[in-house]
Design a protein around this motif. Structure first.
Motif, PDB file in Angstrom:
ATOM      1  N   ARG A  72       0.805  -1.215   0.000  1.00  0.00           N
ATOM      2  CA  ARG A  72       0.000   0.000   0.000  1.00  0.00           C
ATOM      3  C   ARG A  72       0.845   1.276   0.000  1.00  0.00           C
ATOM      4  O   ARG A  72       0.288   2.370  -0.008  1.00  0.00           O
ATOM      5  CB  ARG A  72      -0.919   0.015   1.216  1.00  0.00           C
ATOM      6  N   GLY A  73       2.162   1.142   0.005  1.00  0.00           N
ATOM      7  CA  GLY A  73       3.013   2.329  -0.042  1.00  0.00           C
ATOM      8  C   GLY A  73       4.379   2.042   0.538  1.00  0.00           C
ATOM      9  O   GLY A  73       4.578   1.058   1.250  1.00  0.00           O
ATOM     10  N   ALA A 161      -8.916   5.514   7.963  1.00  0.00           N
ATOM     11  CA  ALA A 161      -9.433   4.530   7.010  1.00  0.00           C
ATOM     12  C   ALA A 161     -10.291   5.203   5.945  1.00  0.00           C
ATOM     13  O   ALA A 161     -10.214   4.858   4.752  1.00  0.00           O
ATOM     14  CB  ALA A 161     -10.231   3.455   7.749  1.00  0.00           C
ATOM     15  N   TYR A 162     -11.104   6.172   6.356  1.00  0.00           N
ATOM     16  CA  TYR A 162     -11.967   6.878   5.399  1.00  0.00           C
ATOM     17  C   TYR A 162     -11.132   7.620   4.359  1.00  0.00           C
ATOM     18  O   TYR A 162     -11.367   7.490   3.151  1.00  0.00           O
ATOM     19  CB  TYR A 162     -12.870   7.864   6.139  1.00  0.00           C
ATOM     20  N   TRP A 163     -10.144   8.384   4.820  1.00  0.00           N
ATOM     21  CA  TRP A 163      -9.347   9.168   3.887  1.00  0.00           C
ATOM     22  C   TRP A 163      -8.444   8.300   3.019  1.00  0.00           C
ATOM     23  O   TRP A 163      -8.197   8.634   1.855  1.00  0.00           O
ATOM     24  CB  TRP A 163      -8.537  10.216   4.639  1.00  0.00           C
ATOM     25  N   LEU A 164      -7.982   7.176   3.554  1.00  0.00           N
ATOM     26  CA  LEU A 164      -7.197   6.265   2.724  1.00  0.00           C
ATOM     27  C   LEU A 164      -8.055   5.701   1.602  1.00  0.00           C
ATOM     28  O   LEU A 164      -7.622   5.612   0.447  1.00  0.00           O
ATOM     29  CB  LEU A 164      -6.633   5.125   3.580  1.00  0.00           C
ATOM     30  N   THR A 165      -9.297   5.349   1.941  1.00  0.00           N
ATOM     31  CA  THR A 165     -10.223   4.844   0.919  1.00  0.00           C
ATOM     32  C   THR A 165     -10.497   5.894  -0.145  1.00  0.00           C
ATOM     33  O   THR A 165     -10.501   5.603  -1.347  1.00  0.00           O
ATOM     34  CB  THR A 165     -11.551   4.411   1.578  1.00  0.00           C
ATOM     35  N   ARG A 166     -10.718   7.151   0.282  1.00  0.00           N
ATOM     36  CA  ARG A 166     -10.996   8.228  -0.670  1.00  0.00           C
ATOM     37  C   ARG A 166      -9.833   8.451  -1.623  1.00  0.00           C
ATOM     38  O   ARG A 166     -10.034   8.872  -2.776  1.00  0.00           O
ATOM     39  CB  ARG A 166     -11.267   9.537   0.082  1.00  0.00           C
ATOM     40  N   GLN A 169      -9.413   4.234  -3.800  1.00  0.00           N
ATOM     41  CA  GLN A 169     -10.394   3.276  -4.312  1.00  0.00           C
ATOM     42  C   GLN A 169     -11.493   3.884  -5.172  1.00  0.00           C
ATOM     43  O   GLN A 169     -12.562   3.286  -5.330  1.00  0.00           O
ATOM     44  CB  GLN A 169     -11.015   2.505  -3.137  1.00  0.00           C
ATOM     45  N   TYR A 170     -11.258   5.049  -5.751  1.00  0.00           N
ATOM     46  CA  TYR A 170     -12.315   5.689  -6.540  1.00  0.00           C
ATOM     47  C   TYR A 170     -11.896   5.977  -7.976  1.00  0.00           C
ATOM     48  O   TYR A 170     -12.468   6.843  -8.631  1.00  0.00           O
ATOM     49  CB  TYR A 170     -12.767   6.982  -5.847  1.00  0.00           C
ATOM     50  N   GLY A 171     -10.926   5.262  -8.463  1.00  0.00           N
ATOM     51  CA  GLY A 171     -10.471   5.482  -9.829  1.00  0.00           C
ATOM     52  C   GLY A 171      -9.289   6.444  -9.876  1.00  0.00           C
ATOM     53  O   GLY A 171      -9.099   7.269  -8.975  1.00  0.00           O
ATOM     54  N   GLU A 172      -8.510   6.356 -10.938  1.00  0.00           N
ATOM     55  CA  GLU A 172      -7.261   7.123 -11.035  1.00  0.00           C
ATOM     56  C   GLU A 172      -7.448   8.619 -10.846  1.00  0.00           C
ATOM     57  O   GLU A 172      -6.749   9.258 -10.034  1.00  0.00           O
ATOM     58  CB  GLU A 172      -6.592   6.850 -12.384  1.00  0.00           C
ATOM     59  N   ALA A 173      -8.371   9.214 -11.578  1.00  0.00           N
ATOM     60  CA  ALA A 173      -8.551  10.666 -11.503  1.00  0.00           C
ATOM     61  C   ALA A 173      -9.083  11.094 -10.136  1.00  0.00           C
ATOM     62  O   ALA A 173      -8.553  12.015  -9.507  1.00  0.00           O
ATOM     63  CB  ALA A 173      -9.499  11.135 -12.602  1.00  0.00           C
ATOM     64  N   ALA A 174     -10.115  10.409  -9.642  1.00  0.00           N
ATOM     65  CA  ALA A 174     -10.710  10.764  -8.356  1.00  0.00           C
ATOM     66  C   ALA A 174      -9.709  10.578  -7.212  1.00  0.00           C
ATOM     67  O   ALA A 174      -9.664  11.388  -6.281  1.00  0.00           O
ATOM     68  CB  ALA A 174     -11.963   9.929  -8.100  1.00  0.00           C
ATOM     69  N   ASN A 175      -8.910   9.517  -7.292  1.00  0.00           N
ATOM     70  CA  ASN A 175      -7.873   9.294  -6.276  1.00  0.00           C
ATOM     71  C   ASN A 175      -6.869  10.437  -6.276  1.00  0.00           C
ATOM     72  O   ASN A 175      -6.478  10.946  -5.217  1.00  0.00           O
ATOM     73  CB  ASN A 175      -7.144   7.977  -6.530  1.00  0.00           C
ATOM     74  N   ARG A 176      -6.446  10.840  -7.460  1.00  0.00           N
ATOM     75  CA  ARG A 176      -5.454  11.911  -7.589  1.00  0.00           C
ATOM     76  C   ARG A 176      -5.980  13.221  -7.035  1.00  0.00           C
ATOM     77  O   ARG A 176      -5.284  13.938  -6.316  1.00  0.00           O
ATOM     78  CB  ARG A 176      -5.054  12.074  -9.061  1.00  0.00           C
ATOM     79  N   TRP A 177      -7.248  13.532  -7.340  1.00  0.00           N
ATOM     80  CA  TRP A 177      -7.844  14.771  -6.829  1.00  0.00           C
ATOM     81  C   TRP A 177      -7.976  14.730  -5.304  1.00  0.00           C
ATOM     82  O   TRP A 177      -7.723  15.732  -4.627  1.00  0.00           O
ATOM     83  CB  TRP A 177      -9.230  14.976  -7.456  1.00  0.00           C
TER      84      TRP A 177
END
Length: 204
Positions: A72-73, A161-166, A169-177
Motif C-alpha cells: 500500500r506504499g 481509514a476513510y481518507w485512505l479509501t478516498r 479506491q475511486y479510480g485514477e482521476a478521483a484518487n489523484r484529486w
C-alpha cells in the motif's frame, strides 16, 4: 532492566521478536516491512495490507482462500528521516491480543535502523502509515511531508481509514484529486509560513 522496561539489547530484542512478535505476523491485518532495494536509499519501509481473496467464496459456501499481502506504499530517504518520529509514535501503540504494548518502535531507532524484517501492525497503525506513505509521494517540501504525517497520526482509526479509501479506491482521476486536496488540507500550500509554526507545535 526493570519489569516495566522492554529489552533494548540486540540479543534480548531478537529474542523478544522471535518469541512474542514474530508469531503475530501470521494474522496481523497489516505488516510493516523494513527492507532494502537496490535503486533506493536504505532502509525502505513498505506497508502491506492482508487481504483474503477467498472471503467471498467462503460466504457462498466455498473453501476459504489463502490470505495475501498487498503493498500500500513505501517510504525511504529524506521523507523517512523526517517522518521517523511520527512512525515510531504510531507503531508504538500496537498491542498484542491481551492489550500489552509490543513497543515496536524499539526496532526503528532514532538513528541508524539496523532491523530488517516484518513487524505486525493493527488496523489503526496500518491505515495511518499507508495514508502517510501515499500523501508524501511527489511532495518536495519536507516540512509539508512531516506536517502531514503528524496530523495523520492524530486521526482516529475511522478517519484514517476513510481518507485512505478516498485516495485509493475511486479510480485514477478521483484518487489523484482526493490526495491533492488532502495534501493542502493537512500540509498547506508550498511556501506558506504557517507550516513551520504549526509543525513546531505538533512536535512538542
Amino acid at each position: 532492566m526493570t519489569k516495566k522496561q522492554k529489552p533494548t539489547d540486540p540479543l534480548e530484542l531478537e529474542r523478544d521478536f522471535q518469541h512474542r512478535i514474530r508469531p503475530l505476523l501470521l494474522q496481523a491485518p497489516w505488516i510493516l516491512r523494513v527492507t532494502e532495494f537496490k535503486d533506493k536509499p536504505i532502509p525502505v519501509l513498505v506497508v502491506k495490507e492482508r487481504l483474503n481473496p477467498g472471503e467471498d467464496r467462503q460466504k457462498n459456501g466455498g473453501a476459504a482462500g489463502k490470505t495475501a499481502l498487498k503493498e500500500r506504499g513505501c517510504l525511504y530517504g529524506q521523507p523517512l528521516r523526517r517522518c521517523l518520529p511520527v512512525i515510531r509514535t504510531i507503531i508504538g501503540g500496537v498491542c498484542d491480543a491481551a492489550g500489552i504494548p509490543l513497543e515496536l518502535q524499539r526496532f526503528l531507532g532514532n538513528g541508524r535502523i539496523s532491523f530488517r524484517g516484518n513487524l505486525p501492525l493493527d488496523e489503526e497503525a496500518g491505515v495511518k502509515l499507508a495514508l502517510i506513505f501515499k500523501l508524501q509521494e511527489r511532495v518536495k517540501e519536507m516540512d509539508r511531508v512531516e506536517l502531514m504525517a503528524w496530523r495523520v497520526a492524530r486521526f482516529s482509526r475511522e478517519e484514517a481509514a476513510y481518507w485512505l479509501t478516498r485516495g485509493t479506491q475511486y479510480g485514477e482521476a478521483a484518487n489523484r484529486w482526493a490526495l491533492a486536496g488532502m495534501r493542502i488540507m493537512l500540509g498547506g500550500q508550498p511556501g506558506d509560513k504557517a507550516i513551520l509554526q504549526l509543525l513546531e507545535k505538533l512536535r512538542r
